[in-house]
Design an enzyme around this catalytic site. Structure first.
Site, PDB file in Angstrom:
ATOM      1  N   LYS A   1       0.838  -1.194   0.000  1.00 18.11           N
ATOM      2  CA  LYS A   1       0.000   0.000   0.000  1.00 18.11           C
ATOM      3  C   LYS A   1       0.876   1.247   0.000  1.00 18.11           C
ATOM      4  CE  LYS A   1      -4.247  -1.515   0.183  1.00 18.11           C
ATOM      5  NZ  LYS A   1      -5.146  -1.212  -0.950  1.00 18.11           N
TER       6      LYS A   1
ATOM      7  N   ASP B   1      -0.380  -0.353  -4.597  1.00 18.87           N
ATOM      8  CA  ASP B   1      -1.756   0.146  -4.698  1.00 18.87           C
ATOM      9  C   ASP B   1      -1.837   1.484  -3.960  1.00 18.87           C
ATOM     10  OD1 ASP B   1      -4.452   0.636  -4.749  1.00 18.87           O
ATOM     11  OD2 ASP B   1      -5.045  -1.175  -3.644  1.00 18.87           O
TER      12      ASP B   1
ATOM     13  N   ASP C   1      -9.359  -0.483  -9.728  1.00 23.89           N
ATOM     14  CA  ASP C   1      -9.998  -1.210  -8.620  1.00 23.89           C
ATOM     15  C   ASP C   1     -11.276  -0.474  -8.220  1.00 23.89           C
ATOM     16  OD1 ASP C   1     -10.707  -2.582  -6.350  1.00 23.89           O
ATOM     17  OD2 ASP C   1      -9.025  -1.891  -5.125  1.00 23.89           O
TER      18      ASP C   1
ATOM     19  N   LYS D   1     -13.170  -8.018  -7.486  1.00 21.56           N
ATOM     20  CA  LYS D   1     -13.493  -8.288  -6.080  1.00 21.56           C
ATOM     21  C   LYS D   1     -14.907  -8.852  -6.015  1.00 21.56           C
ATOM     22  CE  LYS D   1     -10.416  -4.882  -4.002  1.00 21.56           C
ATOM     23  NZ  LYS D   1     -10.302  -3.564  -3.320  1.00 21.56           N
TER      24      LYS D   1
ATOM     25  N   GLN E   1     -11.143  -7.148  -0.661  1.00 21.50           N
ATOM     26  CA  GLN E   1     -11.912  -6.034  -0.109  1.00 21.50           C
ATOM     27  C   GLN E   1     -11.706  -5.975   1.413  1.00 21.50           C
ATOM     28  OE1 GLN E   1     -13.981  -3.877  -2.459  1.00 21.50           O
ATOM     29  NE2 GLN E   1     -13.075  -2.856  -0.695  1.00 21.50           N
TER      30      GLN E   1
END
Ligand code: MUC
Ligand code: MG
Length: 384
Positions: A179, A208, A259, A283, A311
């Site tokens: 992240k 991400d 996403d 997802k 998720q």
């Protein structure tokens, strides 16, 4: 010669398709041992909603919805309310095989993707249980296992690197999503470098940003990370920055994953045509099984790669991702983000999930192949 007329079996007997007699919502709360922090928010507790679809045959299909207010605008209370007040009354009495009718009726209400997805997946589970077949096979049954990828949240570079090393040593996980975003680019670059140095060249790493950088910051970060060897980058800047995003995607040396900017299959088409993405995160918590199939087929038709995203799913949500991801050829090709349930303090399932040598195997058995532990549900549920 006389040929006896063919007697076709009654299709309702073949499919054992019960009718929907109840849609139950069970909000529950299980804390995380370790919070996951990222650019758009953080998760300290799983405050999900278990959805149960009860059929006229007494079958109960299950799935769960995770509220992500910073991504979809849903909360635990809003998921319960929309299902109890609008969705359940709209679908009571339909056959569990009327999934497209269910989808059309839910679509009369905008938004609420995880509430809709949970209903769709619970219907598939009810169908599989009714006919004694796994949902994995009903969806396509391509592979029986998936390689696991783990999401690494915000922390100091040495802490993130140590977590990655631990997961590789303990469970064989060798693919990691790091992240980044909404903090100094240098700090995120230092984290990525630390993880690469700790794991060596063989590990798969990707990032991400959860829309946390501008397009210019993202471009700078991609250049600074060139020698780290990322396999893809995800939602580094907002898709609403239309020209900036297109400019960024056009210069990305690796696939750029959409996403949260693609809550529906149509959003994916729009982004691919606009040059706002060149890969997709699927997802099941967001698009259920029925729309995840649509998203997969769009990705195949456009020739872009797809990764099963997380998720921040609890155990049941993880099973849904696993079952779907392994059922399709496209999604079986990439490591799937399945392992963040490991940070939860407890579990509603009666059997533990297992990661072995970096892989998860699809559970055997009808429906999703898992069952709930009623005592655990009783302990963690927030309503009587
Ligand atoms: C992810 O891939 O972005 C964080 C926010 C969200 O909606 O999902 C997670 C993981
Ligand atoms: Mg993401």
């Amino acid at each position: 010669m006389h040929v006896a007329p063919q007697v076709l079996p009654d299709s309702s007997a073949l499919c054992a398709a019960g009718r929907i007699v109840a849609v139950r919502t069970v909000p529950y709360r299980i804390p995380y041992r370790k919070a996951l922090r990222f650019a758009s928010g953080s998760i300290e507790v799983a405050d999900n909603v278990l959805v149960e679809i009860v059929t006229s045959d007494g079958v109960v299909g299950i799935a769960e919805a995770p509220p992500r207010p910073y991504t979809y605008g849903e909360t635990q209370a809003s998921i319960v309310a929309i299902i109890d007040q609008l969705f359940a009354p709209a679908i009571l009495g339909l056959s569990i095989l009327d999934r497209e009718q269910v989808r059309a009726r839910l679509a009369r209400t905008v938004g609420n993707p995880t509430a809709k997805a949970a209903i769709d997946m619970a219907l598939w589970d009810a169908w599989g249980k009714s006919i004694g077949t796994s949902v994995h096979k009903l969806l396509g049954g391509f592979a029986d296992r998936l390689q696991v990828s783990h999401m690494l949240g915000f922390d100091h570079p040495d802490v993130v690197a140590a977590e990655a090393v631990h997961l590789r040593e303990a469970l064989g996980i060798s693919s990691f999503k790091i992240k980044v975003g909404r903090r100094p680019v240098q700090l995120d670059v230092a984290v990525c470098r630390a993880v690469r140095e700790a794991l060596g060249a063989d590990a798969e790493l990707y990032i991400d940003g959860n829309r946390g950088w501008t397009a210019a910051e993202s471009a700078r970060a991609i250049r600074m990370l060139e020698d780290v060897g990322l396999s893809r980058v995800e939602e580094l800047c907002p898709a609403d920055d239309v020209l900036g995003r297109r400019w960024l995607v056009s210069q990305s040396p690796v696939p750029f994953v959409a996403d949260e900017s693609i809550p529906t299959p149509a959003d994916l088409v729009r982004e691919l045509l606009a040059g706002a993405a060149t890969a997709v995160s699927i997802k099941t918590a967001r698009t259920g099984f029925s729309d995840s199939l649509r998203v997969t087929h769009i990705a195949e038709a456009f020739g872009v790669e797809a990764v099963i995203g997380n998720q921040i799913d609890a155990h049941l949500g993880t099973v849904c991702s696993l079952v779907f991801g392994a059922s399709q050829e496209l999604t079986s090709r990439s490591a799937a983000e399945l392992s963040n349930y490991l940070d939860l303090d407890d579990d509603l399932l009666s059997e533990p999930l297992v990661i072995e040598d970096g892989y998860m195997t699809v559970p055997d058995g009808p429906g999703l192949g898992v069952s709930l532990d009623p005592q655990k549900v009783a302990r963690y549920r927030l309503t009587p």
